[in-house]
Design a protein around this motif. Sequence first.
Motif, PDB file in Angstrom:
ATOM      1  N   PHE A 139      52.175   6.273  26.955  1.00  0.00           N
ATOM      2  CA  PHE A 139      52.480   6.723  25.637  1.00  0.00           C
ATOM      3  C   PHE A 139      53.885   7.248  26.755  1.00  0.00           C
ATOM      4  CE2 PHE A 139      48.947   7.999  23.463  1.00  0.00           C
ATOM      5  CZ  PHE A 139      47.900   6.786  23.994  1.00  0.00           C
TER       6      PHE A 139
ATOM      7  N   ALA B 224      43.483  12.612  24.279  1.00  0.00           N
ATOM      8  CA  ALA B 224      44.072  13.949  23.663  1.00  0.00           C
ATOM      9  C   ALA B 224      45.527  13.800  24.469  1.00  0.00           C
ATOM     10  CB  ALA B 224      43.561  15.681  23.446  1.00  0.00           C
ATOM     11  N   VAL B 225      46.741  14.159  23.962  1.00  0.00           N
ATOM     12  CA  VAL B 225      47.683  14.584  24.214  1.00  0.00           C
ATOM     13  C   VAL B 225      48.706  16.304  24.570  1.00  0.00           C
ATOM     14  CG1 VAL B 225      50.331  14.065  24.379  1.00  0.00           C
ATOM     15  CG2 VAL B 225      48.798  12.332  24.161  1.00  0.00           C
TER      16      VAL B 225
ATOM     17  N   TYR C 274      51.683  17.570  24.334  1.00  0.00           N
ATOM     18  CA  TYR C 274      53.155  17.990  24.659  1.00  0.00           C
ATOM     19  C   TYR C 274      53.548  19.555  24.628  1.00  0.00           C
ATOM     20  CZ  TYR C 274      57.339  17.812  23.042  1.00  0.00           C
ATOM     21  OH  TYR C 274      58.909  17.240  22.781  1.00  0.00           O
TER      22      TYR C 274
ATOM     23  N   LEU D  17      55.776  10.652  19.444  1.00  0.00           N
ATOM     24  CA  LEU D  17      55.565  10.947  19.815  1.00  0.00           C
ATOM     25  C   LEU D  17      53.855  10.775  19.181  1.00  0.00           C
ATOM     26  CD1 LEU D  17      54.666  13.408  23.060  1.00  0.00           C
ATOM     27  CD2 LEU D  17      53.593  11.268  22.953  1.00  0.00           C
TER      28      LEU D  17
ATOM     29  N   CYS E  91      50.758   8.955  18.935  1.00  0.00           N
ATOM     30  CA  CYS E  91      48.898   9.421  18.566  1.00  0.00           C
ATOM     31  C   CYS E  91      48.470   8.408  17.387  1.00  0.00           C
ATOM     32  CB  CYS E  91      49.283  10.898  19.111  1.00  0.00           C
ATOM     33  SG  CYS E  91      50.016  11.630  20.630  1.00  0.00           S
TER      34      CYS E  91
ATOM     35  N   THR F 119      44.477   9.050  19.427  1.00  0.00           N
ATOM     36  CA  THR F 119      44.587  10.116  20.192  1.00  0.00           C
ATOM     37  C   THR F 119      45.166  11.411  19.478  1.00  0.00           C
ATOM     38  OG1 THR F 119      45.566   8.153  21.455  1.00  0.00           O
ATOM     39  CG2 THR F 119      45.547  11.094  21.761  1.00  0.00           C
ATOM     40  N   HIS F 120      44.372  12.568  19.525  1.00  0.00           N
ATOM     41  CA  HIS F 120      44.108  13.496  18.759  1.00  0.00           C
ATOM     42  C   HIS F 120      45.771  14.089  20.123  1.00  0.00           C
ATOM     43  CE1 HIS F 120      43.424  17.475  17.426  1.00  0.00           C
ATOM     44  NE2 HIS F 120      43.945  18.444  18.167  1.00  0.00           N
ATOM     45  N   LEU F 121      46.828  14.956  18.912  1.00  0.00           N
ATOM     46  CA  LEU F 121      48.134  15.612  19.797  1.00  0.00           C
ATOM     47  C   LEU F 121      48.157  16.922  19.426  1.00  0.00           C
ATOM     48  CD1 LEU F 121      51.245  15.008  20.308  1.00  0.00           C
ATOM     49  CD2 LEU F 121      51.526  15.142  17.897  1.00  0.00           C
TER      50      LEU F 121
END
Length: 217
Positions: free
Chosen positions: A97, A136-137, A139, A178, A182, A187-189
Motif C-alpha cells: 500500500f 489492518a493498516v 497509519y 490511504l 484500504c 482493510t481496516h484503517l
Amino acid sequence: MNQTQDFKLIAIEGNIGVGKSTLLPKLADRLSNLDDRPWRLIIEEVDTDPEFQRLLKAFTNDPSQRINFQRYITNKRAETCQDLDPGFNYIIERSLFSDLVFCQANLAEACRPDGKDLDYYYDIQDKLEDYPQVSAVVYLKSDPIVSYERMLSRGRDAEVGTPQSYIQLISDCHNTFLPHICDKYNTHLLTVDWTHFGCPDGLAEQVIDVCQVLNAG
Ligand SMILES: Nc1ncnc2c1ncn2[C@@H]1O[C@H](COP(=O)(O)OP(=O)(O)OP(=O)(O)O)[C@@H](O)[C@H]1O
C-alpha cells in the motif's frame, strides 16, 4: 489478495521518519503478550542492504531515479510476504500500500507522467493480487514538519538533501490515498497521531480490538 487466510497481517504505514521502525519491535512484543498466537516482525532492511542504500541515495539526489528504488523495494516487499507461516500473526513495516501512495506522489510531481510511472502503478496492483490480505493498516500520522525533523535527526547519509516539500507531499498522499486504498482492499484503517509519538501498549490494545472485530465479522 487472499481473502481466506488464517492469520493477521498488520501494516504500519506513515511518512519517512515518523517512527515506524522504532515502534515495530515494541509493538510486536506487546501484541505477542496480549494474544494466544505469537506475532512476527517483518521489517525493511534499510541499513544492512548495500543495494537499498545505493538506490536510496540515487532516489534522494535525483527525482528521476526514484522509480528504480521504488521498484526494488516493491519487489522485496512482495517476496518477503510469500508463503507466510500461518502459525503466526505478522506486523510489517510498510506494505505494498505504501508503494501505491508513493507512486501517487510520483504522478503528482511529474509534469507529464510517462509510461514507466504508469507501468509501475499497474505492477504494484498486479503484485497485490498475490499478496496476503492486509488485515489492518496502522497509519502513524504526524505533522510533516515533525517527520522532516526526525528524518534529519536520524541522519541517514543516503537521505541528506531530501526536501521538506517532498515530506509534505508524502504526508498529503498518505492522508488522501490511504483511506481509498484500504477501502478498495477491504482493510481496516486505524489512524493514530504520532506527532508526539504514542504509547506502544495502548496501540497494541487497539490493534487487538481491531483483530477481534475482524474475527467477529
Ligand atoms: N517513540 C520515540 N521516542 C523518541 N524518539 C523516537 C521515537 N520513535 C522514533 N524516534 C526517533 O525518530 C527518528 C525516526 O524514527 P524511525 O527511524 O523509527 O522512523 P521510520 O518511520 O522508521 O523512518 P523510515 O520510514 O524513513 O525508515 C529516529 O531518530 C528515532 O530515534
